[in-house]
Design a protein around this motif. Sequence first.
Motif, short mmCIF file in Angstrom:
data_model
loop_
_atom_site.label_atom_id
_atom_site.label_comp_id
_atom_site.label_asym_id
_atom_site.label_seq_id
_atom_site.Cartn_x
_atom_site.Cartn_y
_atom_site.Cartn_z
N TRP A 270 0.85 -1.19 0.00
CA TRP A 270 0.00 0.00 0.00
C TRP A 270 0.88 1.25 0.00
CZ3 TRP A 270 -3.94 -1.25 4.48
CH2 TRP A 270 -4.95 -2.09 4.00
N SER A 271 0.38 2.32 -0.58
CA SER A 271 1.10 3.59 -0.55
C SER A 271 0.77 4.38 0.72
CB SER A 271 0.74 4.43 -1.78
OG SER A 271 -0.66 4.65 -1.84
N SER A 272 -0.30 3.95 1.42
CA SER A 272 -0.70 4.58 2.68
C SER A 272 -0.92 3.50 3.73
CB SER A 272 -1.99 5.38 2.49
OG SER A 272 -2.51 5.82 3.75
N SER A 273 -0.71 3.83 4.98
CA SER A 273 -0.91 2.86 6.05
C SER A 273 -2.38 2.71 6.43
CB SER A 273 -0.12 3.27 7.29
OG SER A 273 -0.66 4.48 7.84
N TRP A 274 -3.21 3.69 6.02
CA TRP A 274 -4.64 3.68 6.32
C TRP A 274 -4.92 3.43 7.81
CZ3 TRP A 274 -7.38 5.72 2.60
CH2 TRP A 274 -6.94 5.60 1.27
N PHE A 307 1.95 -1.31 5.62
CA PHE A 307 1.90 -1.12 4.17
C PHE A 307 1.85 -2.44 3.40
CE2 PHE A 307 4.23 2.43 6.06
CZ PHE A 307 3.55 3.53 5.54
#
Length: 353
Positions: A270-274, A307
Amino acid sequence: MSCAFLFLFDGYLVSNSSSSSVDKCDVFEGSWIREESYPLYNASQCPFAEIGFHCFANGRKDGGNAKWRWKPKNCDIPRFDVRTVLIKLRGKRVIFVGDSLSRTQWESLICLLMTGVEDKKSVYEVNGNKITKQIRFLSVRFSSFDLKIDFYRSVFLVQPATVPIRSPKMVKSTLRVDKLDDISQEWFDSDILIFNSGHWWTQGCYFQVGKSLKLGMPITAGFRTALKTWASWVETMVNTNRTSVFFRTFESSHWSGRNRNSCKVTQHPWSSSWGKDQSTISDIIIKIVRKMKVSVTILHVTPMISFRSNGHVGTRSNNPSVPDCSHWCLPGVPDMWNEILLNLLPMDQVSLK
């Protein structure tokens, strides 16, 4: 040619090179970068990699899943040198204590080290056991290096207990959060000791202190009490002048939404950890360890694995009808935990390039 060394200081890597602009580096702050030289081993050639975690053997096609290396923001992790590590670990005993995610890291370390052993038959499980979820103790010996790498299954670290008399019928089992697991007597005789816990601490746990049942105690309070019990045990029973103690933080899973049957394994990180870089369980671990009277190193993997939605088993296990977005493929994410672990050992145990 001069050499730069990294050594452990309060959970960080510190450079002794005067030419380095990095004086203190948090190895758990960084990002995943593509690394074509990875993976470091072939799981098909490692008999200790569980078939359930051997994703490629189970049909996963995107081999790029294993070609990611963790790059700290302000430094770099020295490349894995298997012969150097094996020599420095000669005569040592390494113990992993925890749940199946701890067992996966145990398997990963064995597979990494086996790449430096010519006679693979010299590496064997001491009691002839096959790896299963039910076995509480597994021990692999590298006979040519007099090295033992053990795993103890203790998912709570504290003792499961018999339900007190006249307890409510809803209480089927309890945890003695004031008493460490009865197999803990086997743990302190080690050179490297790595713990993890958290994934089994779910709704439905009931806690006991002494003979008293704590029906109203929340999960987080129960975990905090258990960790304090563990911390007291380490402080009183472990010779930290000899034994390097580590505790790995919580690894958030990547299930989709609230549906535990919905597991989307991506092709890339992922590009974000959310928000998965945060964990209440990890916060409790960090707070308690920092207050301990002896040296314990936190392996704060929570941010780095947030990620890695592409690193899970998914449907590529030996039971594809049951998706898995909690466990990790081997080779994969646990290998990086071990690279970091080995680089956080004191200099007299592992020499770093």
